[in-house]
Design an enzyme around this catalytic site. Structure first.
Site, mmCIF file in Angstrom:
data_model
loop_
_atom_site.group_PDB
_atom_site.id
_atom_site.type_symbol
_atom_site.label_atom_id
_atom_site.label_comp_id
_atom_site.label_asym_id
_atom_site.label_seq_id
_atom_site.Cartn_x
_atom_site.Cartn_y
_atom_site.Cartn_z
ATOM 1 N N ARG A 100 0.800 -1.174 -0.052
ATOM 2 C CA ARG A 100 -0.024 0.037 0.047
ATOM 3 C C ARG A 100 0.911 1.444 -0.010
ATOM 4 N NH1 ARG A 100 -5.325 -1.298 3.731
ATOM 5 N NH2 ARG A 100 -6.430 -2.518 2.342
ATOM 6 N N GLY A 129 -9.779 -9.337 -0.034
ATOM 7 C CA GLY A 129 -9.570 -10.529 1.089
ATOM 8 C C GLY A 129 -8.375 -11.257 1.235
ATOM 9 N N LYS A 182 -17.407 -19.179 2.260
ATOM 10 C CA LYS A 182 -18.765 -19.153 2.556
ATOM 11 C C LYS A 182 -19.630 -18.338 1.526
ATOM 12 C CE LYS A 182 -18.832 -19.173 7.624
ATOM 13 N NZ LYS A 182 -18.867 -18.032 8.592
ATOM 14 N N GLY A 193 -12.058 -5.157 1.693
ATOM 15 C CA GLY A 193 -13.376 -5.006 1.584
ATOM 16 C C GLY A 193 -14.057 -4.188 0.288
#
Ligand code: 3PG
Ligand code: MG
Length: 407
Positions: A39, A357, A200, A380
Protein backbone atom coordinates in the site's frame (compact mmCIF):
# COMPACT_ATOMS: atom_id res chain seq x y z
CA UNK A 1 -13.39 3.21 -21.37
CA UNK A 2 -16.24 4.65 -19.35
CA UNK A 3 -15.49 8.06 -17.94
CA UNK A 4 -14.20 8.13 -14.37
CA UNK A 5 -16.70 9.57 -11.90
CA UNK A 6 -14.20 12.09 -10.50
CA UNK A 7 -11.66 14.68 -11.63
CA UNK A 8 -8.14 13.30 -11.87
CA UNK A 9 -4.89 15.05 -11.04
CA UNK A 10 -4.62 16.01 -14.70
CA UNK A 11 -6.95 18.87 -13.88
CA UNK A 12 -5.21 20.07 -10.70
CA UNK A 13 -2.34 22.55 -10.51
CA UNK A 14 -0.97 21.77 -7.04
CA UNK A 15 1.65 24.55 -6.93
CA UNK A 16 1.50 26.40 -3.63
CA UNK A 17 -1.70 24.64 -2.58
CA UNK A 18 -2.26 22.72 0.64
CA UNK A 19 -3.35 19.32 -0.61
CA UNK A 20 -5.25 17.18 1.87
CA UNK A 21 -4.46 13.72 0.54
CA UNK A 22 -6.38 10.74 1.94
CA UNK A 23 -4.29 7.60 1.61
CA UNK A 24 -4.62 4.14 3.12
CA UNK A 25 -1.67 3.47 5.41
CA UNK A 26 -3.52 0.65 7.11
CA UNK A 27 -0.58 -1.66 6.41
CA UNK A 28 0.35 -4.93 8.12
CA UNK A 29 2.84 -4.29 10.95
CA UNK A 30 4.74 -6.50 13.35
CA UNK A 31 6.87 -5.26 16.25
CA UNK A 32 6.72 -1.69 14.97
CA UNK A 33 7.85 -2.63 11.44
CA UNK A 34 5.83 -2.66 8.24
CA UNK A 35 5.66 -6.27 6.98
CA UNK A 36 4.04 -5.59 3.61
CA UNK A 37 4.85 -2.32 1.84
CA UNK A 38 2.41 -2.76 -1.04
CA UNK A 39 0.00 0.00 0.00
CA UNK A 40 2.92 2.36 0.68
CA UNK A 41 4.56 1.68 -2.67
CA UNK A 42 1.30 2.22 -4.52
CA UNK A 43 0.68 5.73 -3.13
CA UNK A 44 4.21 6.93 -3.85
CA UNK A 45 3.44 8.14 -7.41
CA UNK A 46 0.59 10.39 -6.25
CA UNK A 47 2.56 11.90 -3.37
CA UNK A 48 5.63 12.40 -5.53
CA UNK A 49 3.69 14.00 -8.36
CA UNK A 50 1.95 16.46 -6.04
CA UNK A 51 5.13 17.34 -4.12
CA UNK A 52 7.28 17.66 -7.24
CA UNK A 53 4.76 20.07 -8.74
CA UNK A 54 5.03 22.25 -5.64
CA UNK A 55 2.02 21.09 -3.65
CA UNK A 56 2.15 21.00 0.15
CA UNK A 57 1.06 17.45 0.73
CA UNK A 58 -0.84 16.78 3.96
CA UNK A 59 -1.52 13.08 4.37
CA UNK A 60 -4.56 11.68 6.15
CA UNK A 61 -5.01 8.01 6.97
CA UNK A 62 -6.52 5.64 9.46
CA UNK A 63 -4.61 2.76 10.96
CA UNK A 64 -6.32 -0.32 12.39
CA UNK A 65 -9.42 0.19 14.58
CA UNK A 66 -8.70 2.30 17.68
CA UNK A 67 -12.41 3.19 17.82
CA UNK A 68 -12.17 6.91 18.48
CA UNK A 69 -9.53 6.69 21.23
CA UNK A 70 -5.84 7.49 21.29
CA UNK A 71 -4.10 4.10 21.33
CA UNK A 72 -0.34 4.79 21.28
CA UNK A 73 0.43 1.39 19.72
CA UNK A 74 -1.72 2.37 16.74
CA UNK A 75 0.13 5.59 15.98
CA UNK A 76 1.01 6.30 12.37
CA UNK A 77 4.40 7.68 13.38
CA UNK A 78 6.43 4.52 12.56
CA UNK A 79 4.77 4.48 9.16
CA UNK A 80 5.99 8.03 8.46
CA UNK A 81 9.51 6.61 8.54
CA UNK A 82 8.66 3.77 6.15
CA UNK A 83 6.93 6.23 3.85
CA UNK A 84 9.90 8.61 3.83
CA UNK A 85 12.17 5.73 2.85
CA UNK A 86 9.83 4.68 0.03
CA UNK A 87 9.55 8.28 -1.22
CA UNK A 88 13.20 9.20 -0.81
CA UNK A 89 11.94 12.48 0.69
CA UNK A 90 11.44 13.63 4.26
CA UNK A 91 7.99 13.21 5.78
CA UNK A 92 7.18 15.23 8.89
CA UNK A 93 4.60 14.11 11.42
CA UNK A 94 1.95 15.82 13.56
CA UNK A 95 0.62 14.14 16.71
CA UNK A 96 -3.04 14.79 15.90
CA UNK A 97 -5.02 15.10 12.68
CA UNK A 98 -6.77 18.34 13.75
CA UNK A 99 -6.16 21.00 16.40
CA UNK A 100 -3.19 23.23 17.23
CA UNK A 101 -0.45 20.68 16.52
CA UNK A 102 -1.79 19.80 13.08
CA UNK A 103 -2.49 23.46 12.27
CA UNK A 104 1.00 24.59 13.27
CA UNK A 105 2.63 21.78 11.29
CA UNK A 106 0.53 22.60 8.22
CA UNK A 107 1.29 26.33 8.52
CA UNK A 108 5.02 25.78 8.60
CA UNK A 109 5.07 23.81 5.33
CA UNK A 110 6.88 24.98 2.23
CA UNK A 111 5.96 24.05 -1.34
CA UNK A 112 6.93 20.42 -1.96
CA UNK A 113 6.84 19.44 1.73
CA UNK A 114 5.08 16.31 2.96
CA UNK A 115 3.34 16.04 6.31
CA UNK A 116 1.63 12.99 7.78
CA UNK A 117 -1.11 13.60 10.35
CA UNK A 118 -1.85 11.15 13.17
CA UNK A 119 -4.36 8.30 12.80
CA UNK A 120 -7.75 9.78 11.90
CA UNK A 121 -9.48 7.02 13.90
CA UNK A 122 -8.07 8.46 17.14
CA UNK A 123 -10.85 11.02 16.65
CA UNK A 124 -14.29 9.89 17.84
CA UNK A 125 -15.89 11.78 14.94
CA UNK A 126 -14.03 9.91 12.18
CA UNK A 127 -16.17 6.79 11.86
CA UNK A 128 -19.34 8.81 12.57
CA UNK A 129 -18.56 11.05 9.60
CA UNK A 130 -18.97 13.91 12.04
CA UNK A 131 -19.62 17.31 10.48
CA UNK A 132 -17.37 19.16 12.95
CA UNK A 133 -14.43 16.84 12.31
CA UNK A 134 -14.96 17.02 8.54
CA UNK A 135 -14.88 20.83 8.68
CA UNK A 136 -11.80 20.85 10.93
CA UNK A 137 -9.93 18.51 8.56
CA UNK A 138 -10.99 20.59 5.57
CA UNK A 139 -9.68 23.78 7.20
CA UNK A 140 -6.16 22.37 6.87
CA UNK A 141 -6.28 22.17 3.07
CA UNK A 142 -7.16 24.05 -0.10
CA UNK A 143 -8.11 20.93 -2.04
CA UNK A 144 -8.91 17.32 -1.19
CA UNK A 145 -7.51 14.33 -3.06
CA UNK A 146 -8.68 10.81 -2.24
CA UNK A 147 -6.19 8.08 -3.13
CA UNK A 148 -7.62 5.49 -0.75
CA UNK A 149 -9.80 3.23 -2.89
CA UNK A 150 -9.29 0.53 -0.25
CA UNK A 151 -11.10 2.69 2.33
CA UNK A 152 -13.74 4.01 -0.10
CA UNK A 153 -16.39 1.65 1.29
CA UNK A 154 -16.29 3.65 4.55
CA UNK A 155 -18.42 6.79 4.94
CA UNK A 156 -16.06 8.45 7.39
CA UNK A 157 -15.04 12.08 7.93
CA UNK A 158 -11.70 11.66 6.16
CA UNK A 159 -13.09 9.57 3.29
CA UNK A 160 -16.44 11.26 2.73
CA UNK A 161 -17.45 14.24 4.89
CA UNK A 162 -14.36 16.34 4.20
CA UNK A 163 -14.97 16.27 0.44
CA UNK A 164 -18.09 18.41 0.75
CA UNK A 165 -15.95 21.36 1.87
CA UNK A 166 -13.21 21.39 -0.77
CA UNK A 167 -12.64 20.96 -4.49
CA UNK A 168 -12.12 17.19 -4.71
CA UNK A 169 -10.10 14.86 -6.90
CA UNK A 170 -9.18 11.19 -7.24
CA UNK A 171 -5.46 10.44 -6.92
CA UNK A 172 -3.40 8.28 -9.28
CA UNK A 173 -3.94 5.07 -7.30
CA UNK A 174 -7.69 5.71 -7.07
CA UNK A 175 -7.62 6.29 -10.83
CA UNK A 176 -5.66 3.08 -11.50
CA UNK A 177 -7.98 1.00 -9.31
CA UNK A 178 -11.07 2.32 -11.05
CA UNK A 179 -9.62 2.01 -14.52
CA UNK A 180 -8.79 -1.64 -13.79
CA UNK A 181 -12.26 -2.35 -12.41
CA UNK A 182 -13.98 -0.60 -15.31
CA UNK A 183 -11.85 -2.57 -17.77
CA UNK A 184 -12.74 -5.81 -16.00
CA UNK A 185 -16.42 -5.39 -15.26
CA UNK A 186 -18.05 -2.28 -16.69
CA UNK A 187 -16.71 -2.43 -20.17
CA UNK A 188 -14.63 -5.59 -20.49
CA UNK A 189 -13.17 -7.22 -23.51
CA UNK A 190 -15.25 -10.41 -23.79
CA UNK A 191 -15.47 -13.22 -23.02
CA UNK A 192 -15.02 -12.17 -19.40
CA UNK A 193 -14.81 -14.68 -16.58
CA UNK A 194 -14.49 -14.66 -12.83
CA UNK A 195 -12.93 -17.03 -10.37
CA UNK A 196 -14.50 -16.69 -6.96
CA UNK A 197 -13.18 -18.71 -4.06
CA UNK A 198 -13.53 -18.55 -0.32
CA UNK A 199 -15.32 -20.36 2.43
CA UNK A 200 -18.86 -19.10 2.56
CA UNK A 201 -21.64 -18.41 0.08
CA UNK A 202 -23.38 -16.39 2.79
CA UNK A 203 -20.63 -13.73 2.71
CA UNK A 204 -20.38 -13.73 -1.09
CA UNK A 205 -24.00 -14.05 -2.07
CA UNK A 206 -24.44 -10.54 -3.37
CA UNK A 207 -21.12 -10.76 -5.13
CA UNK A 208 -22.07 -14.00 -6.91
CA UNK A 209 -25.43 -12.58 -8.00
CA UNK A 210 -23.86 -9.41 -9.32
CA UNK A 211 -21.10 -11.30 -11.12
CA UNK A 212 -23.56 -13.68 -12.79
CA UNK A 213 -25.15 -10.76 -14.52
CA UNK A 214 -21.81 -9.43 -15.77
CA UNK A 215 -19.59 -12.35 -16.69
CA UNK A 216 -19.72 -15.10 -19.29
CA UNK A 217 -18.02 -17.68 -17.05
CA UNK A 218 -18.07 -17.95 -13.26
CA UNK A 219 -15.82 -20.55 -11.64
CA UNK A 220 -16.44 -21.30 -8.01
CA UNK A 221 -13.77 -22.74 -5.75
CA UNK A 222 -12.90 -22.95 -2.08
CA UNK A 223 -15.23 -24.41 0.52
CA UNK A 224 -18.07 -22.48 -1.12
CA UNK A 225 -17.95 -24.99 -3.97
CA UNK A 226 -18.82 -27.82 -1.54
CA UNK A 227 -22.19 -26.26 -0.82
CA UNK A 228 -22.90 -26.10 -4.55
CA UNK A 229 -21.89 -29.76 -4.96
CA UNK A 230 -24.14 -30.74 -2.07
CA UNK A 231 -26.96 -28.67 -3.57
CA UNK A 232 -26.63 -30.78 -6.72
CA UNK A 233 -27.28 -33.85 -4.59
CA UNK A 234 -23.69 -35.09 -4.33
CA UNK A 235 -22.31 -36.65 -1.14
CA UNK A 236 -19.57 -34.38 0.20
CA UNK A 237 -18.48 -36.41 3.26
CA UNK A 238 -17.49 -34.13 6.11
CA UNK A 239 -16.53 -31.23 3.84
CA UNK A 240 -17.37 -27.78 5.14
CA UNK A 241 -20.79 -26.75 3.83
CA UNK A 242 -23.48 -24.23 4.73
CA UNK A 243 -26.65 -26.28 5.13
CA UNK A 244 -28.88 -23.22 5.18
CA UNK A 245 -27.47 -22.09 1.82
CA UNK A 246 -28.39 -25.15 -0.22
CA UNK A 247 -31.52 -23.55 -1.69
CA UNK A 248 -29.58 -20.37 -2.36
CA UNK A 249 -26.94 -22.36 -4.22
CA UNK A 250 -29.67 -23.98 -6.35
CA UNK A 251 -31.13 -20.56 -7.14
CA UNK A 252 -27.70 -19.26 -8.17
CA UNK A 253 -27.26 -22.24 -10.50
CA UNK A 254 -30.68 -21.55 -12.04
CA UNK A 255 -29.88 -17.87 -12.44
CA UNK A 256 -26.62 -18.75 -14.16
CA UNK A 257 -28.50 -20.88 -16.65
CA UNK A 258 -31.10 -18.19 -17.26
CA UNK A 259 -28.39 -15.59 -17.82
CA UNK A 260 -26.33 -17.87 -20.02
CA UNK A 261 -23.39 -17.71 -17.66
CA UNK A 262 -21.17 -20.79 -17.65
CA UNK A 263 -21.04 -21.73 -13.95
CA UNK A 264 -18.01 -23.95 -13.40
CA UNK A 265 -17.74 -26.17 -10.32
CA UNK A 266 -14.90 -28.53 -9.38
CA UNK A 267 -15.00 -31.94 -11.08
CA UNK A 268 -12.46 -33.49 -8.73
CA UNK A 269 -11.09 -32.60 -5.32
CA UNK A 270 -8.16 -33.27 -3.02
CA UNK A 271 -9.52 -34.81 0.14
CA UNK A 272 -8.23 -35.64 3.58
CA UNK A 273 -9.65 -37.08 6.78
CA UNK A 274 -7.95 -34.43 8.87
CA UNK A 275 -7.44 -30.75 8.52
CA UNK A 276 -3.74 -30.81 9.41
CA UNK A 277 -0.48 -30.44 7.52
CA UNK A 278 0.95 -33.75 6.32
CA UNK A 279 -2.33 -35.72 6.72
CA UNK A 280 -2.72 -38.38 3.98
CA UNK A 281 -4.64 -37.14 0.94
CA UNK A 282 -6.45 -38.61 -2.04
CA UNK A 283 -7.75 -37.19 -5.28
CA UNK A 284 -11.30 -38.24 -6.13
CA UNK A 285 -14.02 -37.18 -8.56
CA UNK A 286 -16.64 -35.00 -6.86
CA UNK A 287 -19.08 -37.87 -7.35
CA UNK A 288 -17.11 -40.13 -4.99
CA UNK A 289 -16.15 -38.26 -1.86
CA UNK A 290 -16.14 -40.97 0.86
CA UNK A 291 -17.82 -40.57 4.23
CA UNK A 292 -15.51 -39.07 6.81
CA UNK A 293 -13.32 -37.27 4.24
CA UNK A 294 -13.36 -33.59 3.37
CA UNK A 295 -12.51 -31.62 0.24
CA UNK A 296 -9.69 -29.13 0.86
CA UNK A 297 -8.58 -28.21 -2.65
CA UNK A 298 -9.60 -28.62 -6.28
CA UNK A 299 -8.04 -31.61 -8.03
CA UNK A 300 -5.87 -31.87 -11.19
CA UNK A 301 -8.82 -32.45 -13.55
CA UNK A 302 -10.44 -29.25 -12.27
CA UNK A 303 -7.15 -27.42 -12.76
CA UNK A 304 -7.07 -28.63 -16.38
CA UNK A 305 -10.70 -27.63 -16.87
CA UNK A 306 -10.05 -24.15 -15.47
CA UNK A 307 -6.90 -23.77 -17.56
CA UNK A 308 -8.90 -24.51 -20.69
CA UNK A 309 -11.67 -22.12 -19.62
CA UNK A 310 -9.08 -19.39 -19.02
CA UNK A 311 -7.59 -19.85 -22.46
CA UNK A 312 -10.99 -18.98 -23.94
CA UNK A 313 -11.24 -15.67 -22.06
CA UNK A 314 -10.05 -12.14 -22.77
CA UNK A 315 -10.65 -10.82 -19.26
CA UNK A 316 -10.56 -12.44 -15.82
CA UNK A 317 -11.54 -11.17 -12.38
CA UNK A 318 -10.10 -13.18 -9.49
CA UNK A 319 -11.27 -13.11 -5.91
CA UNK A 320 -10.43 -15.75 -3.35
CA UNK A 321 -8.38 -18.96 -3.21
CA UNK A 322 -9.58 -22.31 -4.63
CA UNK A 323 -8.46 -24.36 -1.65
CA UNK A 324 -6.90 -24.06 1.79
CA UNK A 325 -3.76 -22.52 0.30
CA UNK A 326 -2.26 -21.72 3.71
CA UNK A 327 -1.88 -25.44 4.39
CA UNK A 328 0.22 -27.23 1.75
CA UNK A 329 -0.43 -29.43 -0.19
CA UNK A 330 -3.89 -27.81 -0.40
CA UNK A 331 -2.32 -24.81 -2.18
CA UNK A 332 -1.61 -26.72 -5.37
CA UNK A 333 -4.90 -26.01 -7.15
CA UNK A 334 -4.77 -22.28 -6.46
CA UNK A 335 -1.08 -22.17 -7.43
CA UNK A 336 -1.57 -23.98 -10.72
CA UNK A 337 -4.60 -21.97 -11.85
CA UNK A 338 -3.02 -18.68 -10.76
CA UNK A 339 0.13 -19.58 -12.67
CA UNK A 340 -1.92 -20.37 -15.77
CA UNK A 341 -3.69 -17.01 -15.50
CA UNK A 342 -0.34 -15.27 -15.03
CA UNK A 343 1.15 -16.96 -18.06
CA UNK A 344 -1.75 -15.98 -20.31
CA UNK A 345 -1.43 -12.43 -18.95
CA UNK A 346 2.29 -12.34 -19.69
CA UNK A 347 1.62 -13.59 -23.22
CA UNK A 348 -0.78 -10.69 -23.72
CA UNK A 349 -3.78 -12.99 -24.18
CA UNK A 350 -5.65 -12.25 -20.96
CA UNK A 351 -6.31 -9.20 -18.82
CA UNK A 352 -6.35 -10.23 -15.16
CA UNK A 353 -7.69 -8.12 -12.32
CA UNK A 354 -7.45 -9.54 -8.81
CA UNK A 355 -8.24 -8.31 -5.33
CA UNK A 356 -10.15 -8.63 -2.11
CA UNK A 357 -9.54 -10.51 1.10
CA UNK A 358 -7.08 -13.38 0.91
CA UNK A 359 -6.47 -12.97 -2.80
CA UNK A 360 -3.25 -10.99 -2.57
CA UNK A 361 -1.63 -13.46 -0.16
CA UNK A 362 -2.79 -16.38 -2.30
CA UNK A 363 -1.29 -14.84 -5.45
CA UNK A 364 1.90 -13.91 -3.65
CA UNK A 365 2.11 -17.49 -2.35
CA UNK A 366 1.70 -18.72 -5.94
CA UNK A 367 4.54 -16.43 -7.00
CA UNK A 368 2.44 -14.49 -9.51
CA UNK A 369 1.48 -11.31 -7.67
CA UNK A 370 3.40 -9.15 -10.12
CA UNK A 371 2.36 -11.08 -13.19
CA UNK A 372 -1.30 -10.13 -13.17
CA UNK A 373 -2.49 -7.10 -15.13
CA UNK A 374 -3.72 -5.40 -11.97
CA UNK A 375 -3.86 -6.37 -8.33
CA UNK A 376 -6.02 -4.15 -6.18
CA UNK A 377 -4.78 -2.79 -2.85
CA UNK A 378 -8.32 -3.15 -1.55
CA UNK A 379 -9.93 -5.89 0.53
CA UNK A 380 -13.45 -4.98 1.59
CA UNK A 381 -13.80 -2.14 -0.93
CA UNK A 382 -12.93 -4.48 -3.82
CA UNK A 383 -15.57 -6.95 -2.63
CA UNK A 384 -18.18 -4.23 -2.30
CA UNK A 385 -17.40 -3.08 -5.82
CA UNK A 386 -17.86 -6.65 -7.07
CA UNK A 387 -21.17 -6.70 -5.21
CA UNK A 388 -22.24 -3.73 -7.30
CA UNK A 389 -22.41 -1.34 -4.35
CA UNK A 390 -21.83 2.38 -4.61
CA UNK A 391 -18.82 3.29 -2.48
CA UNK A 392 -19.29 6.38 -0.27
CA UNK A 393 -15.67 7.48 -0.72
CA UNK A 394 -16.24 7.60 -4.46
CA UNK A 395 -19.61 9.29 -4.22
CA UNK A 396 -18.07 12.02 -2.08
CA UNK A 397 -15.51 13.06 -4.72
CA UNK A 398 -17.75 12.33 -7.64
CA UNK A 399 -18.62 14.79 -10.33
CA UNK A 400 -21.26 12.45 -11.77
CA UNK A 401 -22.72 10.23 -9.03
CA UNK A 402 -25.60 11.57 -7.02
CA UNK A 403 -24.47 12.65 -3.56
CA UNK A 404 -27.13 10.98 -1.50
CA UNK A 405 -24.97 10.46 1.52
CA UNK A 406 -25.06 12.60 4.63
CA UNK A 407 -21.92 14.54 3.89
C1 3PG B 1 -8.69 -2.20 4.80
O1 3PG B 1 -7.63 -2.56 5.28
O2 3PG B 1 -9.47 -2.98 4.21
C2 3PG B 1 -9.03 -0.74 4.81
O3 3PG B 1 -7.95 0.00 5.26
C3 3PG B 1 -10.27 -0.48 5.64
O4 3PG B 1 -10.04 -0.82 6.98
P1 3PG B 1 -11.27 -1.16 7.92
O5 3PG B 1 -11.80 -2.49 7.46
O6 3PG B 1 -10.73 -1.18 9.33
O7 3PG B 1 -12.30 -0.08 7.72
MG1 MG C 1 -9.69 -4.49 7.17
Amino acid sequence: MAELPFSTLDTLDPKGKRILLRVDLNVPMKDGKVTDETRIERIVPTIRELAEKGGRVILLSHFDRPKGKVVPDLSLQPIATALATALGRPVSFAHDCIGPDAEAAARSMQDGDILLLENTRFQPGEEKNDAGLSAALASLGDVYVNDAFSAAHRAHASTAGVAAHLPSYGGRLMQAELEALYAALENPERPVGAIVGGAKISTKLQLLENMLAKVDMLAIGGAMANTFLAAKGLQVGKSLIEKDMLDTARTIMEQAQAKNCDLVLPVDVVISEDFIAGAPTQVVPVTSIPDGWMALDVGPETVKLLQSKLSGLKTLVWNGPLGVFELPPFDEGTNAVAQAAAQLTQEGKLKTVAGGGDTVSALRHAGVLHKMSYVSTAGGAFLEWLEGKVLPGLTAISTTLEKTLPI
